[in-house]
Write an enzyme that holds these catalytic residues in place. Structure first.
Site, mmCIF file in Angstrom:
data_model
loop_
_atom_site.group_PDB
_atom_site.id
_atom_site.type_symbol
_atom_site.label_atom_id
_atom_site.label_comp_id
_atom_site.label_asym_id
_atom_site.label_seq_id
_atom_site.Cartn_x
_atom_site.Cartn_y
_atom_site.Cartn_z
ATOM 1 N N GLY A 15 0.896 -1.234 -0.174
ATOM 2 C CA GLY A 15 -0.060 -0.064 0.047
ATOM 3 C C GLY A 15 1.085 1.303 0.001
ATOM 4 N N ARG B 224 10.961 -1.548 -4.563
ATOM 5 C CA ARG B 224 9.662 -1.969 -5.366
ATOM 6 C C ARG B 224 9.778 -0.387 -6.196
ATOM 7 N NH1 ARG B 224 4.164 -3.282 -3.242
ATOM 8 N NH2 ARG B 224 4.027 -3.964 -5.259
ATOM 9 N N LYS C 24 -2.903 -0.779 -8.455
ATOM 10 C CA LYS C 24 -3.011 -2.138 -8.468
ATOM 11 C C LYS C 24 -3.448 -2.797 -9.861
ATOM 12 C CE LYS C 24 -1.439 -4.332 -6.374
ATOM 13 N NZ LYS C 24 -0.237 -4.866 -6.390
ATOM 14 N N ASP D 164 -1.039 4.136 -6.380
ATOM 15 C CA ASP D 164 0.549 4.111 -6.232
ATOM 16 C C ASP D 164 1.276 5.425 -6.769
ATOM 17 O OD1 ASP D 164 -0.720 1.401 -6.366
ATOM 18 O OD2 ASP D 164 1.043 1.335 -5.108
#
Lengths: 340, 340
Positions: free
Chosen positions: B45, B87, B247, B237
């Site tokens: 998240g 990430r 997502k 994001d």
């Protein structure tokens, strides 16, 4: 690849719930066992359900102790009711049952004795199964003309050899294109909840050496936006006047296809047509919540959560580029004009 | 509901990969452990990743043996590199790291000794975490004005308390609407491959007593065609000039929402904005094929099948009705005018 075999007094089926991890063949000897196999989706796919239902009546005929044609017809009707009650959406199931019952009645009406009626029932079931493969090859021939020489085809669920007696409808189109020397790559959606894409389509295409890429259902927008899809081909469980019932998720793909200018084709034998009905008259089967809250027996959602689980959805004809049957390729308007 | 706790020399996180079946708290004591937790999606998240990354630097500061500010800054930069590499898509991770590094540099530049710099780093991480909850409540306040008195809201993935330090962004909007006395029902998409909707959103809403119905991702078209969805709210994001990264599956939902005239809202703090960039400049993380071929460790696809697994997709601004930040509700044009 075969999905069933008729052996004297038993219907032998590949238990599709065990694929791709295990290839387990089951011998079904009674209409009750056939009904259970359909309900549990050991066999699934509209055309295969037709053949299996027909063999369910063949088993009923062979096991019936009836000593005259009328008593046999009455036993057949009971078996037909049992099998009809298994799944409400795929029309092929009803079509095949009606066809076998009609053959039995005609044999009785023409003066055949009880053995004659029995053998008429078995013959009609065999005919339905044999015809299915031949029809699929004709669907494949008509459909492959729509596939470019190099193409990526997106398909949903499994409309392959495993959804039919052999060769497949949507995958029949892909097989025919490959046999015609075209370079075809397939994108298969996994098809939650029961994962027929991941489990069956991927398995079937890998076995045949046809390149396949597996995606989750929610990646369809992504691959279309990236220009990775040249056309969509899916099967159908029932085609009515105003559109197509097929595995849940088909409508989502159809909307995305239109948004991205990707042709959306439906491949199905004419036994899937139900053109006297409209979508309002069709019941969409709701299946067990556990199919959503669990995957292959493993819980993925908290206890007590409410779930929706429609097995099918409805795609209005305006999203359908063309429908491919054993007779040719039809726009929705042409389909109604030809068969309506 | 809390997703993390800072305890003296440890960051305590709820291991989200174990939810909803088990609530396991993990103590992270090094930046390496923090990087592993991010990579394995024990925490996920975008807003939560920001806070966790900041605490990763706090742990680096506390464990560093540096005896002067410059040596400490050098250790912090190494930890920052390690965490940045986990990430690539969520921008909050980079934003939080930059903010903590800046606080460290300012403390050093203002003549603080090594202990002063250490404590500046810890304070800045605490500030980021505290601010997050406050920002989410403001997002909720702005967003709830868009929710009708009786409404079904569809959301994707988990943009809830578990995706933030607390309260949530998309679920913050829903919580605020419920707190304002509105009758809100949520449809949660399961969100394959990692099932954040089924595992986290369903769990979080059940705990709060907010009605939730779980669907598979491919049912979105079905529920929208049935008129069951009044609005969509998702998190983000990264928001760039031309659209929203979120997502995988978000874009599919956005296309369906527009097709059905359903408003599509994105709720995110301004730390998610990256308006100097366009979508071409953003790397979409590709994750392991096993996330698709397996569910919770159980194989669902045949060995050897090729897989796509992008973790995110891109939704162009033309599909976005409005973006909700802590400052208010903005159409895409207004967002660029206000922040651009």
């Amino acid at each position: 690849m075969k999905s069933l075999e008729w052996r004297d007094k038993a219907l032998v089926i590949l238990d599709q719930t065990r694929l791709p991890l295990e290839e387990v063949w089951l011998e079904l000897r009674t209409p009750e066992e056939v009904a259970e196999a359909i309900r549990s989706m050991r066999v699934r796919g509209a055309p295969l359900l037709g053949a299996v239902a027909a063999y369910g009546l063949a088993l009923a005929a062979l096991r019936s102790g009836a000593e005259d044609p009328q008593a046999l017809l009455s036993d057949l009707k009971k078996a037909a009711e049992l099998i009809r009650a298994t799944r409400p959406t795929a029309v092929n199931l009803f079509w095949a049952i009606d066809r076998v019952l009609r053959a039995a009645k005609e044999a009785a009406a023409s003066g055949q004795d009880v053995e004659g009626v029995r053998s008429a029932v078995v013959s009609e079931a065999n005919r339905i199964a044999e015809e299915d493969v031949a029809l699929n090859k004709r669907i494949g021939q008509h459909g492959q003309a729509l596939v470019p020489d190099e193409a990526t085809v997106l398909t949903h669920c499994n409309a392959g050899a495993l959804a039919t007696v052999g060769y497949g409808t949507a995958l029949g189109v892909i097989r025919a294109a490959v046999e015609a020397g075209k370079e075809v790559r397939v994108i298969a959606t996994e098809t939650r909840p029961l994962l027929q894409g991941a489990r069956l389509t991927a398995y079937e295409l890998l076995k045949d050496g046809i390149p396949v890429v597996l995606i989750t259902d929610n990646m369809v927008g992504y691959v279309m936006a990236k220009g990775m899809v040249d056309l969509v081909v899916v099967g159908a469980d029932r085609i009515v006047r105003d559109g197509v019932f097929n595995k849940i998720g088909t409508y989502t793909i159809a909307v995305l296809a239109r948004e991205h200018g990707v042709p959306f084709y439906v491949a199905a034998p004419t036994s899937t047509l139900d053109l006297t009905r409209s979508s309002q008259e069709v019941v969409i089967e709701e299946r067990s919540p556990e199919e959503v809250t669990h995957v292959r027996g493993v819980r993925i959602a908290p206890e007590g959560v409410e779930v929706l689980n429609p097995a099918f959805d409805f795609t209005p004809m305006r999203y359908v580029t063309a429908i491919i049957t054993e007779d040719g390729v039809f726009t929705p308007e042409e389909l109604l004009a030809y068969y309506g």
